[in-house]
Motif scaffolding. Structure first.
Motif, PDB file in Angstrom:
ATOM      1  N   GLU A 158      28.288  38.652  39.807  1.00  0.00           N
ATOM      2  CA  GLU A 158      29.192  38.354  40.928  1.00  0.00           C
ATOM      3  C   GLU A 158      28.411  38.083  42.216  1.00  0.00           C
ATOM      4  OE1 GLU A 158      32.233  41.260  41.456  1.00  0.00           O
ATOM      5  OE2 GLU A 158      33.473  40.407  39.854  1.00  0.00           O
TER       6      GLU A 158
ATOM      7  N   GLU B 284      39.108  33.685  31.083  1.00  0.00           N
ATOM      8  CA  GLU B 284      37.862  33.237  31.709  1.00  0.00           C
ATOM      9  C   GLU B 284      36.949  32.564  30.693  1.00  0.00           C
ATOM     10  OE1 GLU B 284      34.379  35.141  34.547  1.00  0.00           O
ATOM     11  OE2 GLU B 284      35.281  36.384  32.986  1.00  0.00           O
TER      12      GLU B 284
ATOM     13  N   SER C  91      25.323  31.663  36.068  1.00  0.00           N
ATOM     14  CA  SER C  91      25.320  33.021  36.621  1.00  0.00           C
ATOM     15  C   SER C  91      25.824  34.022  35.591  1.00  0.00           C
ATOM     16  CB  SER C  91      26.182  33.079  37.883  1.00  0.00           C
ATOM     17  OG  SER C  91      25.646  32.289  38.915  1.00  0.00           O
ATOM     18  N   ASP C  92      26.903  33.658  34.887  1.00  0.00           N
ATOM     19  CA  ASP C  92      27.417  34.539  33.826  1.00  0.00           C
ATOM     20  C   ASP C  92      26.475  34.582  32.625  1.00  0.00           C
ATOM     21  OD1 ASP C  92      29.791  35.560  34.937  1.00  0.00           O
ATOM     22  OD2 ASP C  92      30.840  33.691  34.543  1.00  0.00           O
TER      23      ASP C  92
ATOM     24  N   GLU D 217      27.666  42.813  35.442  1.00  0.00           N
ATOM     25  CA  GLU D 217      28.763  42.101  36.092  1.00  0.00           C
ATOM     26  C   GLU D 217      28.579  42.043  37.602  1.00  0.00           C
ATOM     27  OE1 GLU D 217      33.652  42.340  36.497  1.00  0.00           O
ATOM     28  OE2 GLU D 217      32.597  43.595  35.036  1.00  0.00           O
ATOM     29  N   HIS D 218      28.077  43.137  38.185  1.00  0.00           N
ATOM     30  CA  HIS D 218      27.893  43.156  39.638  1.00  0.00           C
ATOM     31  C   HIS D 218      26.861  42.118  40.075  1.00  0.00           C
ATOM     32  CE1 HIS D 218      27.610  44.603  43.730  1.00  0.00           C
ATOM     33  NE2 HIS D 218      26.299  44.783  43.597  1.00  0.00           N
TER      34      HIS D 218
ATOM     35  N   LYS E 265      27.164  34.591  41.965  1.00  0.00           N
ATOM     36  CA  LYS E 265      28.241  33.636  42.241  1.00  0.00           C
ATOM     37  C   LYS E 265      28.505  33.554  43.740  1.00  0.00           C
ATOM     38  CE  LYS E 265      30.720  34.127  37.848  1.00  0.00           C
ATOM     39  NZ  LYS E 265      32.003  34.509  37.213  1.00  0.00           N
ATOM     40  N   GLU E 266      28.492  34.722  44.397  1.00  0.00           N
ATOM     41  CA  GLU E 266      28.660  34.743  45.853  1.00  0.00           C
ATOM     42  C   GLU E 266      27.571  33.908  46.524  1.00  0.00           C
ATOM     43  OE1 GLU E 266      31.069  36.407  48.926  1.00  0.00           O
ATOM     44  OE2 GLU E 266      31.043  37.330  46.940  1.00  0.00           O
TER      45      GLU E 266
ATOM     46  N   GLU F  29      42.198  39.947  38.157  1.00  0.00           N
ATOM     47  CA  GLU F  29      41.424  40.459  37.025  1.00  0.00           C
ATOM     48  C   GLU F  29      42.282  40.553  35.773  1.00  0.00           C
ATOM     49  OE1 GLU F  29      39.901  44.143  38.437  1.00  0.00           O
ATOM     50  OE2 GLU F  29      38.603  43.204  39.947  1.00  0.00           O
TER      51      GLU F  29
ATOM     52  N   ALA G  47      41.506  36.606  44.511  1.00  0.00           N
ATOM     53  CA  ALA G  47      40.649  37.723  44.103  1.00  0.00           C
ATOM     54  C   ALA G  47      40.488  38.769  45.198  1.00  0.00           C
ATOM     55  CB  ALA G  47      39.280  37.202  43.682  1.00  0.00           C
ATOM     56  N   ASN G  48      40.669  38.374  46.449  1.00  0.00           N
ATOM     57  CA  ASN G  48      40.473  39.325  47.537  1.00  0.00           C
ATOM     58  C   ASN G  48      41.783  39.904  48.074  1.00  0.00           C
ATOM     59  OD1 ASN G  48      37.412  39.363  48.535  1.00  0.00           O
ATOM     60  ND2 ASN G  48      37.873  37.296  47.799  1.00  0.00           N
TER      61      ASN G  48
ATOM     62  N   VAL H  74      35.364  35.923  43.528  1.00  0.00           N
ATOM     63  CA  VAL H  74      34.447  37.041  43.760  1.00  0.00           C
ATOM     64  C   VAL H  74      34.853  37.747  45.048  1.00  0.00           C
ATOM     65  CG1 VAL H  74      32.511  36.018  42.529  1.00  0.00           C
ATOM     66  CG2 VAL H  74      32.837  35.479  44.939  1.00  0.00           C
TER      67      VAL H  74
END
Length: 430
Positions: free
Chosen positions: A378, A76, A366-367, A374-375, A381-382, A56, A48-49, A293
């Motif tokens: 995320e 997902e 979290s979702d 969405e932010h 989740k972080e 995505e 993801a990073n 994330v």
């Protein structure tokens, strides 16, 4: 070591031999699954990073049949609603077995892990709500995120650090996680189900009743039960109740007590077949598409400055460890339970800290808690990753302090000098 006959009075004493053998197999599978889970989470973060567009694109790719059951879902969503149903199916079987043949079958044995699990859910939720009500930008609706323990991740951490915990400590962690799973299931079913379609819910309940009837009548054959299970899952998904509830319900319906002439009950047999699929595939794939994330100095800064993610970190690191330890200590103090003299309450606190590792269910909630932001989801989740990592590091340091002593207990418990497959400690005590 302690006598198995004292288990009802002695907390963290020696397990009975049959229970020890069952838990050894279960813990081995969970430990392997935990290591795979760690690998999948690491891969998700790197993917993801390093290549966010590719991540995505794959995560959001949609496939599946549409009407009437609306199963045209993203990758997902398939991982979240579909694969996690396998995980919760196994959790349902574990719950059933614990209640009919395991540590939860008698009130006296169940009291400590139940109280510990409840306190380990309530205190993180209270701390999260407190932090978020005190902040102008707080989001108290995310209270359920830091309440879950991830047994696979916790055991995976223990496997990686090489800690030789006595089986009683590992068994308590597993039993605690089973009760924790039950509470998480109830939270998801009650607080994260919406827009109920009663025709689909009624059809799902009818399908579950048919599943139970066929099982109780002794009907066998995966070719019948697997399609029926998939249909029940699809109807539950369409009903608005979270689809994973169907997995739990079917797991609870399986018979987990052994009848005359049986080496395994049907529930134990099916769990033995399905657990590798859950631990080795379903949960790691879910982690691969849930844990991806963005990681940066700015994002990590927001974790500690925004109320919601900060509440999650505090809930996991402080709430879970203090809640589980405090609940266990209070329950033992006000009952006839006495701690195994070979262990100390510091051992229990270290284990409670490891139980603060919340991953699979915390990422899912979290979702569910912030579907339109969405932010924020995320960031949460972080925070789950940061809080779980903190619990893993602190728990590891606390356990490492006594690892040499644990190794001696572990070797004593597993010594089998005559090579007959039965540890000597059981033969010495008859």
């Amino acid at each position: 070591m302690t006598n198995p006959s004292d288990d009802r009075r002695q907390f963290l004493g020696l397990l009975s031999l049959p229970e020890r053998r069952f838990l050894t197999d279960a813990l081995r599978a969970e430990t392997v699954g935990g290591v795979l889970l760690l690998v999948a989470a690491a891969c998700a973060l790197v993917w993801a990073n390093v290549w966010p567009h590719g991540y995505e694109t794959v995560r959001d790719y949609t496939f599946g049949p549409g009407s009437p059951l609306h199963l045209d879902l993203s990758v997902e969503a398939w991982a979240q609603d579909g694969l996690l149903t396998i995980f919760f199916f196994v959790a349902g079987i574990e719950l059933k077995r614990e209640f009919v043949a395991g540590e939860l079958r008698t009130p006296s044995a169940a009291l400590l892990p139940v109280v510990a699990a409840v306190c380990g859910v309530v205190l993180p939720a209270v701390l999260f709500v407190t932090v978020n009500l005190a902040a102008p930008d707080g989001h108290p609706t995310g209270w359920a995120i830091p309440t879950a323990t991830d047994i696979a991740f916790a055991l995976g951490v223990l496997a990686v650090v090489g800690s030789h915990l006595p089986s009683a400590l590992r068994a308590f962690l597993l039993t605690l996680a089973v009760v924790d799973d039950l509470i998480a299931i109830l939270i998801i079913a009650v607080f994260f189900s919406s827009g109920i379609e009663f025709w689909a819910l009624g059809a799902a309940l009818a399908g579950l009743a048919l599943f139970w009837f066929l099982h109780r009548r002794g009907v066998h054959g995966w070719w019948l039960f697997v399609p029926l299970a998939v249909l029940n899952w699809a109807l539950m998904h369409e009903s608005g109740v979270h689809a994973t509830v169907a997995g739990v319900a079917m797991g609870l319906m399986l018979r987990c007590h052994r009848e005359e002439g049986e080496e395994q009950s049907p529930g134990e047999h099916i769990e033995h077949l399905v657990r590798p699929l859950s631990a080795g595939f379903a949960v790691p794939v879910f982690a691969l598409f849930a844990a991806g994330v963005p990681v940066s100095g700015k994002v990590l800064g927001e974790v500690f400055t925004e109320a919601a993610p900060l509440g999650i970190v505090i809930g996991l690191l402080v709430g879970k460890s203090v809640g589980i330890f405090g609940g266990t200590w209070l329950a033992a103090r006000h009952t006839r339970a006495t701690l195994n003299p070979q262990l100390t309450w510091s051992d229990m606190f270290a284990l409670a800290t490891v139980a603060g590792i919340g991953f699979t269910v915390s990422l899912l909630i979290s979702d569910l808690a912030f579907p339109d932001d969405e932010h924020l989801a995320e960031l949460c989740k972080e925070a789950v990753l940061v809080g779980s990592l903190a619990c893993a590091v602190v728990g590891t340091l606390l356990l490492k302090r006594r690892n040499r002593y644990y190794r001696r207990l572990y070797d004593e418990e597993n010594r089998d000098e005559d090579g007959d497959g039965i540890p000597d400690v059981y033969q010495q005590q008859g």
